[in-house]
Design an enzyme around this catalytic site. Structure first.
Site, PDB file in Angstrom:
ATOM      1  N   HIS A  34       0.860  -1.182   0.000  1.00 51.91           N
ATOM      2  CA  HIS A  34       0.000   0.000   0.000  1.00 51.91           C
ATOM      3  C   HIS A  34       0.900   1.237   0.000  1.00 51.91           C
ATOM      4  O   HIS A  34       2.145   1.112  -0.048  1.00 51.91           O
ATOM      5  CB  HIS A  34      -0.955  -0.012   1.205  1.00 51.91           C
ATOM      6  N   GLY A  36       1.986   3.126   2.189  1.00 56.82           N
ATOM      7  CA  GLY A  36       3.060   3.148   3.195  1.00 56.82           C
ATOM      8  C   GLY A  36       4.326   2.492   2.656  1.00 56.82           C
ATOM      9  O   GLY A  36       5.431   3.049   2.765  1.00 56.82           O
ATOM     10  N   HIS A  37       4.170   1.314   2.034  1.00 51.40           N
ATOM     11  CA  HIS A  37       5.338   0.636   1.457  1.00 51.40           C
ATOM     12  C   HIS A  37       5.943   1.478   0.331  1.00 51.40           C
ATOM     13  O   HIS A  37       7.163   1.569   0.194  1.00 51.40           O
ATOM     14  CB  HIS A  37       4.947  -0.725   0.862  1.00 51.40           C
ATOM     15  N   GLY A 147       9.980   0.958   8.123  1.00 55.21           N
ATOM     16  CA  GLY A 147       9.017   1.979   8.524  1.00 55.21           C
ATOM     17  C   GLY A 147       9.036   2.258  10.021  1.00 55.21           C
ATOM     18  O   GLY A 147       9.210   1.347  10.835  1.00 55.21           O
ATOM     19  N   ARG A 187      -3.889  -3.742   7.397  1.00 56.60           N
ATOM     20  CA  ARG A 187      -4.971  -4.189   8.275  1.00 56.60           C
ATOM     21  C   ARG A 187      -6.171  -3.235   8.265  1.00 56.60           C
ATOM     22  O   ARG A 187      -7.259  -3.617   8.700  1.00 56.60           O
ATOM     23  CB  ARG A 187      -4.469  -4.301   9.708  1.00 56.60           C
TER      24      ARG A 187
END
Ligand code: PAF
Length: 282
Positions: A34, A36-37, A147, A187
């Protein structure tokens, strides 16, 4: 973008890149990628000439009550996102490739993993260290990005790199957030609309700890109590833990905060257990 599935081919590609003087940046993931990655991939690009992403759902970091089999595997979507983001090499090994039959050597972390998420997940960070060490030996990166959302993981990996003398620079990637402050996580998709609307209470609780800390509050118990009170306002949220620990040792604080401290929380909001954190610096 080249997809590689064997350790030998990945090592050969990494050695060839190194021979050409290229700096290798690495983003290890378990897939289901997503935003974030992708922000970690962009950061890796700033630090390297070539970016390698690994997609591997690591069985050894799942406990007996955690469903390794049910972890989402979305390789086609992950591949497309990596391609679009300009990733150079995508390493996607099988379980036997990473854990050959009869594998009997693994890593154990004995200090930092005892608190926070590690307290309830014995062996989890041993599994993380074992797979990341293997990945470092295979991908041979100069720099690897982890992260900040997974604060304990980041600190455990830094400790592993220090203790085992890996020649890898660890770069922390700031937590990517939704517009309402919720940390991005695979999640998040498991919450219904009502739960999703309440989920930003994690960030609000951390904001409150930062506000009180800036106003001079140094008692970790009072800061934790203030965060608990904020989470209690959200009926869908059930606290797993809210803690403030020493930022370096991750050990509980016995007195007022006098050194950088990590405020971290894990909260169930419906089915998913969400985590977030902030560092309080005196
Ligand atoms: O953060 C993750 O996704 C995993 O723990 C990692 C670092 C890829 C190791 O399996």
């Amino acid at each position: 973008m080249k997809i590689i599935s064997t350790a030998l081919e990945m090592q050969q590609a990494a050695l060839a890149l190194r021979a050409q003087g290229k700096r290798i940046g690495f983003v290890p993931t378990m897939g289901n990628l997503h935003e974030g990655h992708l922000s970690l991939v962009r950061l890796a690009k700033e630090h390297a000439d070539t970016v390698v992403v690994s997609v591997f759902v690591n069985p050894t970091q799942f406990g007996p009550n955690e469903d390794f089999a049910a972890y989402p595997r979305t390789f086609e979507a992950d591949r497309a996102l990596c391609e679009k983001e300009g990733v150079d090499l995508l390493f996607h090994p099988s379980v036997p490739e990473m854990y050959p039959d009869g594998a009997s050597v693994s890593l154990v972390e004995t200090a930092l993993s005892r608190t926070l998420c590690g307290a309830a997940r014995p062996g989890h960070f041993d599994g993380v260290c074992t797979v990341v060490a293997k990945l470092f030996h295979i991908v041979l990166p100069h720099v690897a990005v982890f992260g900040e959302k997974d604060a304990q993981q980041l600190r455990v990996i830094r400790r592993m790199v220090r203790d085992l003398r890996f020649p890898v620079e660890i770069v922390p990637g700031p937590t990517a957030r939704e517009p309402d402050g919720l940390a991005r996580s695979s999640r998040n998709q498991y919450m219904d609309a009502k739960q999703r609307a309440q989920a930003p209470c994690l960030r609000r609780a951390l904001d409150e700890s930062e506000r009180l800390f800036a106003a001079g509050e140094r008692d970790p118990r009072k800061l934790v109590a203030a965060m608990r009170a904020l989470i209690a306002e959200c009926p869908a949220a059930k606290v797993d833990y809210i803690d403030i620990v020493d930022d370096e040792t991750l050990q509980p604080l016995s007195g007022p905060i006098e050194r950088p401290a990590l405020a971290a929380l894990a909260v169930w909001v419906g089915k998913p257990r969400l985590i977030d954190n902030t560092v309080l610096r005196p």
